[in-house]
Design an enzyme around this catalytic site. Sequence first.
Site, PDB file in Angstrom:
ATOM      1  N   CYS B 178     -37.980  52.211 -14.206  1.00  0.00           N
ATOM      2  CA  CYS B 178     -39.276  52.417 -14.827  1.00  0.00           C
ATOM      3  C   CYS B 178     -39.313  53.781 -15.509  1.00  0.00           C
ATOM      4  CB  CYS B 178     -40.400  52.258 -13.806  1.00  0.00           C
ATOM      5  SG  CYS B 178     -40.149  53.186 -12.280  1.00  0.00           S
ATOM      6  N   ARG B 179     -40.276  54.609 -15.153  1.00  0.00           N
ATOM      7  CA  ARG B 179     -40.422  55.867 -15.902  1.00  0.00           C
ATOM      8  C   ARG B 179     -39.566  56.997 -15.366  1.00  0.00           C
ATOM      9  NH1 ARG B 179     -46.957  55.339 -16.285  1.00  0.00           N
ATOM     10  NH2 ARG B 179     -47.009  53.982 -18.109  1.00  0.00           N
TER      11      ARG B 179
END
Lengths: 220, 220
Positions: B178-179
């Site tokens: 993800c981030r």
Amino acid sequence: MNKRQTKDLLYEQVARIGKAVSSPKRLELLEILAQGEKTVDALAAEAGIDIRLASAHLKVLKAARLVEAQRDGRFIAYRLSGDDVSALWVNLRTVAEEHLVELKVAMDRIFAAPEKLDAETRRSLMEKARRGEVVVIDVRPSAEYDTGHLPFARSLPLTELKQRLKELPADRDIVAYCRGPFCMMSAEAVALLREHGFRAQKIADGTPEWLAAGLPLAES
Amino acid sequence: MNKRQTKDLLYEQVARIGKAVSSPKRLELLEILAQGEKTVDALAAEAGIDIRLASAHLKVLKAARLVEAQRDGRFIAYRLSGDDVSALWVNLRTVAEEHLVELKVAMDRIFAAPEKLDAETRRSLMEKARRGEVVVIDVRPSAEYDTGHLPFARSLPLTELKQRLKELPADRDIVAYCRGPFCMMSAEAVALLREHGFRAQKIADGTPEWLAAGLPLAES
DNA sequence: CCAACATTCGCACGATTGTTTGAATGTTGC
DNA sequence: GCAACATTCAAACAATCGTGCGAATGTTGG
């Protein structure tokens, strides 16, 4: 604990590092420490501040775990707590140089020739130094040279340069470096050398920049 | 101007960057912006703060030239002013993870398996993904995927994952990202996938880490 | 114990910062 | 002109910070 509180906790920890590097004096102390370990006395003198103020700043840096202290006889020696801290200093300064127009113009005004190096130039300089085509001199205090220096560089502190000019060749290029882009010692060395007829130039790199570029340092 | 005043001026400029990254909320905004450009509205919602407070923080970041704004119709889109800013965020977070015990234990408690990657693992993962031996999924919002994503990764936003489970193979390893290390979306995705019998694991990397490691991103 | 180095404490001043809230103002698309 | 997004202003509160200075306190080596 919900997601927001958890996130807040994480960013708060990182902000501790940010707070530690949000003061000009602390940044200066970090840069000095990137040259090797120093006592509080030496740090305060170098940064031009009161020893008590230096102590307070070091306390903040220590709380953020950017530096560590170790007692050595009557003195307490401070040092960076890792190469990543040195890299962080280089990274911060690079971002500032890249994005802050004020810093750019200030540096252009102070240092006539920037002489920034890229990866290619660094390797080729090291090669030429190895083959003896250029003489690389480290004009920092010899204690900092001893902690670590560029490969094939010889120590020739700015304070002793005038007396030791005869050690240098007049027919080869001389490259001087010091603590990094903000340090004025190499510029002074080059000015003095040129006055005496040497072919001299400086580079912006210091050992922290060299290290951050992934290149090896030499010791002793 | 003497030497001390000159030095003070230089460090003061770098400290502007330090001050900008000394606030938890600003760091969070930077991390969000490292995923791609966003409007003030979106940033405020994502960071869980009032839009006016977000505006104030963005003003500080803009003054430090870490972000830039561009009007796009009725919206104003903010973005990082360069890849070096993204690298600075990664560097700050890495130093914090490395040196701050509090952050280490907090992350161990939140994320059971860290799954930190080194240069070797990153390359081998990309190779396996290219050959189709593993399926790499990007669980961020699709707009962030569009801005840039890991090579050979396919977009499968966490919000749509439950409805799109049939698109995934049950007989191959699934790797979710993800981030970055602070983001919880990949952990949630892995939990959901395992509940449904998939062989899933997550990696700590996001696109900023990938970029900071010198690896290329894919677009479109 | 003395001298040297380092840290701490207390106090002061000024300055800045983060946050919240209500209200107003700009800017743009329609 | 209206609606939507963004920014600004003003006010207020708590909190922190940088700095400078005098004095005291720790710690170590001799």
